[in-house]
Design a protein around this motif. Structure first.
Motif, mmCIF file in Angstrom:
data_model
loop_
_atom_site.group_PDB
_atom_site.id
_atom_site.type_symbol
_atom_site.label_atom_id
_atom_site.label_comp_id
_atom_site.label_asym_id
_atom_site.label_seq_id
_atom_site.Cartn_x
_atom_site.Cartn_y
_atom_site.Cartn_z
ATOM 1 N N VAL A 136 45.522 37.439 44.351
ATOM 2 C CA VAL A 136 44.531 38.178 45.135
ATOM 3 C C VAL A 136 43.175 38.128 44.443
ATOM 4 O O VAL A 136 42.133 37.943 45.089
ATOM 5 C CB VAL A 136 44.987 39.636 45.343
ATOM 6 C CG1 VAL A 136 43.859 40.472 45.934
ATOM 7 C CG2 VAL A 136 46.201 39.684 46.255
ATOM 8 N N LEU A 137 43.187 38.280 43.121
ATOM 9 C CA LEU A 137 41.940 38.217 42.353
ATOM 10 C C LEU A 137 41.280 36.847 42.514
ATOM 11 O O LEU A 137 40.062 36.751 42.732
ATOM 12 C CB LEU A 137 42.228 38.494 40.881
ATOM 13 C CG LEU A 137 41.026 38.452 39.926
ATOM 14 C CD1 LEU A 137 40.041 39.567 40.264
ATOM 15 C CD2 LEU A 137 41.492 38.576 38.476
ATOM 16 N N ALA A 138 42.077 35.781 42.420
ATOM 17 C CA ALA A 138 41.526 34.433 42.572
ATOM 18 C C ALA A 138 41.003 34.215 43.982
ATOM 19 O O ALA A 138 39.949 33.580 44.176
ATOM 20 C CB ALA A 138 42.600 33.401 42.232
ATOM 21 N N ASN A 139 41.715 34.740 44.967
ATOM 22 C CA ASN A 139 41.287 34.595 46.364
ATOM 23 C C ASN A 139 39.939 35.272 46.596
ATOM 24 O O ASN A 139 39.007 34.670 47.152
ATOM 25 C CB ASN A 139 42.354 35.203 47.274
ATOM 26 C CG ASN A 139 41.932 35.231 48.731
ATOM 27 O OD1 ASN A 139 41.860 34.219 49.409
ATOM 28 N ND2 ASN A 139 41.635 36.431 49.224
ATOM 29 N N CYS A 140 39.807 36.513 46.163
ATOM 30 C CA CYS A 140 38.560 37.253 46.383
ATOM 31 C C CYS A 140 37.426 36.707 45.527
ATOM 32 O O CYS A 140 36.269 36.672 45.967
ATOM 33 C CB CYS A 140 38.785 38.740 46.096
ATOM 34 S SG CYS A 140 39.906 39.554 47.259
ATOM 35 N N LEU A 141 37.756 36.276 44.302
ATOM 36 C CA LEU A 141 36.719 35.711 43.438
ATOM 37 C C LEU A 141 36.206 34.388 44.008
ATOM 38 O O LEU A 141 34.993 34.139 44.045
ATOM 39 C CB LEU A 141 37.267 35.498 42.032
ATOM 40 C CG LEU A 141 36.280 34.912 41.008
ATOM 41 C CD1 LEU A 141 35.091 35.841 40.827
ATOM 42 C CD2 LEU A 141 36.977 34.655 39.678
ATOM 43 N N GLY A 142 37.129 33.548 44.459
ATOM 44 C CA GLY A 142 36.711 32.288 45.063
ATOM 45 C C GLY A 142 35.871 32.496 46.313
ATOM 46 O O GLY A 142 34.876 31.807 46.533
ATOM 47 N N MET A 143 36.259 33.497 47.110
ATOM 48 C CA MET A 143 35.498 33.791 48.326
ATOM 49 C C MET A 143 34.093 34.260 47.989
ATOM 50 O O MET A 143 33.104 33.837 48.613
ATOM 51 C CB MET A 143 36.236 34.853 49.141
ATOM 52 C CG MET A 143 35.597 35.181 50.468
ATOM 53 S SD MET A 143 35.616 33.788 51.599
ATOM 54 C CE MET A 143 34.546 34.426 52.891
ATOM 55 N N ALA A 144 33.975 35.145 46.993
ATOM 56 C CA ALA A 144 32.655 35.653 46.608
ATOM 57 C C ALA A 144 31.785 34.539 46.033
ATOM 58 O O ALA A 144 30.591 34.436 46.347
ATOM 59 C CB ALA A 144 32.804 36.791 45.611
ATOM 60 N N LEU A 145 32.369 33.683 45.190
ATOM 61 C CA LEU A 145 31.596 32.608 44.571
ATOM 62 C C LEU A 145 31.129 31.590 45.609
ATOM 63 O O LEU A 145 29.980 31.134 45.569
ATOM 64 C CB LEU A 145 32.428 31.924 43.482
ATOM 65 C CG LEU A 145 32.714 32.761 42.231
ATOM 66 C CD1 LEU A 145 33.602 31.993 41.272
ATOM 67 C CD2 LEU A 145 31.414 33.166 41.542
ATOM 68 N N PHE A 146 32.018 31.237 46.534
ATOM 69 C CA PHE A 146 31.616 30.280 47.562
ATOM 70 C C PHE A 146 30.569 30.878 48.486
ATOM 71 O O PHE A 146 29.682 30.175 48.976
ATOM 72 C CB PHE A 146 32.846 29.819 48.359
ATOM 73 C CG PHE A 146 33.363 28.485 47.917
ATOM 74 C CD1 PHE A 146 33.101 27.341 48.647
ATOM 75 C CD2 PHE A 146 34.087 28.374 46.744
ATOM 76 C CE1 PHE A 146 33.561 26.113 48.226
ATOM 77 C CE2 PHE A 146 34.557 27.151 46.311
ATOM 78 C CZ PHE A 146 34.293 26.005 47.051
ATOM 79 N N THR A 147 30.673 32.166 48.732
ATOM 80 C CA THR A 147 29.644 32.825 49.540
ATOM 81 C C THR A 147 28.301 32.787 48.819
ATOM 82 O O THR A 147 27.249 32.583 49.446
ATOM 83 C CB THR A 147 30.041 34.278 49.825
ATOM 84 O OG1 THR A 147 31.262 34.293 50.565
ATOM 85 C CG2 THR A 147 28.967 34.996 50.629
ATOM 86 N N MET A 148 28.321 32.975 47.502
ATOM 87 C CA MET A 148 27.078 32.914 46.739
ATOM 88 C C MET A 148 26.481 31.506 46.776
ATOM 89 O O MET A 148 25.260 31.337 46.787
ATOM 90 C CB MET A 148 27.341 33.346 45.295
ATOM 91 C CG MET A 148 27.718 34.819 45.164
ATOM 92 S SD MET A 148 28.165 35.305 43.473
ATOM 93 C CE MET A 148 26.570 35.150 42.673
#
Length: 331
Positions: A224-236
């Motif tokens: 879950v941490l990797a999923n949300c972190l990847g989503m936030a980074l790609f959004t950035m």
């Protein structure tokens, strides 16, 4: 039979008159006016380069549907060169001098609550045209986009009627705001293209492969941490959570969380999407939210909005991580 024929004829007429091509053409025409005004402003630096930037963009909007793709690509590269060499400048005029003509008595009287009429015109026209498209059996989503464009045009005339201004004053103020935002105006289009490229290149699959090598498949919280972190980074990177979502959803969310743990797809998707939205608050790539306001308000720190939002964005993102983990584990 006659009713069906009338509906088809009405749909064809609607498609011809109210199309995205018409909206793009109107947008391009306005940009051409801005570019020509910049060319004619002899009191500014790099007036030819600045004017050329907006003229090229206007031509892309008008002719993009008929130009070969490689020509459009070369025009975009030319725009990048102009802006990259800091040739895209704004007019060296104070705001009060943005309008060349003298203000006539009574032109800018305080209109009270009527000042909101132009603003409200845009969503009203958007909804009406979307409903008309739906009634005619056409795509209401496309109708909403068309309505947004026509709503902006109608709102301009409402503003002119309300303020008793002139078209020249309208274009002068529009040019001032456009140049205050600068080249970040085209950032949404470029980032949308980047999202399509990432999805076609299956970048999400590469991310998932890397996560599987690092995180064990039974470690729900870390996934879950990797999923949300990847989503936030790609959004950035992309400046838009909607552009980043297909990449993360297809590569990480579905294969690593929804299928193995039986997570509710609707819940997991919306929480992942809004977790990415916290990244929007932390990136200059989301220019419409973070850079444009700083330019319009003439803030000394162009990243001041991001600095203010950063702690709130991190708190919101952390909550999404724990919320998604809790809901999958106890759902």
């Amino acid at each position: 039979m006659m009713e069906a024929f009338a509906l088809i004829d009405f749909a064809s007429l609607l498609t011809m008159l109210f199309s995205l091509g018409t909206v793009y053409g109107a947008t391009g025409a306005v940009l051409l006016v801005f570019g020509l005004m910049a060319w004619g402003d002899r009191g500014r630096r790099h007036r030819l380069a600045s004017g050329s930037f907006w003229i090229i963009l206007g031509l892309i909007f008008i002719l993009g549907g008929v130009l070969p793709h490689w020509v459009t690509g070369l025009l975009v590269i030319l725009m990048v060169v102009i802006d990259g060499t800091t040739r895209t400048t704004r007019a060296d005029l104070p705001r009060d001098a943005a309008v060349a003509e003298p203000v006539r008595p009574g032109t800018f009287l305080r209109p009270g609550a009527r000042i909101f009429w132009p603003v409200l015109t845009i969503p009203i026209v958007t909804i009406i045209i979307a409903l008309i498209f739906r009634r005619a059996g056409l795509d209401p989503n496309r109708g909403a986009l068309v309505g947004l464009g026509f709503g902006g045009v109608i709102a301009m005339f409402v503003a002119l009627r309300l303020t008793r201004g002139t078209v020249r004053e309208l274009m002068s103020e529009g040019r001032r705001l456009n140049e205050a935002m600068g080249a970040v105006n085209i950032l949404p289009q470029l980032l949308a293209s980047l999202g399509v490229i990432f999805t076609a290149a299956r970048v999400g699959d590469l991310i998932a492969a890397g996560i599987e090598q690092i995180v064990p498949g039974n470690q729900l919280f870390l996934l879950v941490l990797a999923n949300c972190l990847g989503m936030a980074l790609f959004t950035m990177v992309m400046g838009n959570s909607f552009a980043a979502f297909p990449v993360i959803a297809s590569g990480v969310l579905v294969p690593l969380l929804i299928r193995p743990f039986g997570a509710d797809p609707a819940l997991a998707a919306i929480v992942t999407l809004t977790a990415g939205s916290s990244g929007t608050l932390m990136t200059p790539m989301a220019a419409n939210f973070n850079i444009v306001p700083a330019a319009l308000l003439n803030l000394r720190d162009q990243y001041g909005v991001i600095r203010f939002q950063l702690p709130f964005a991190l708190a919101i993102w952390s909550f999404h991580v724990f919320w998604l983990w809790f809901m999958i584990r106890h759902g």
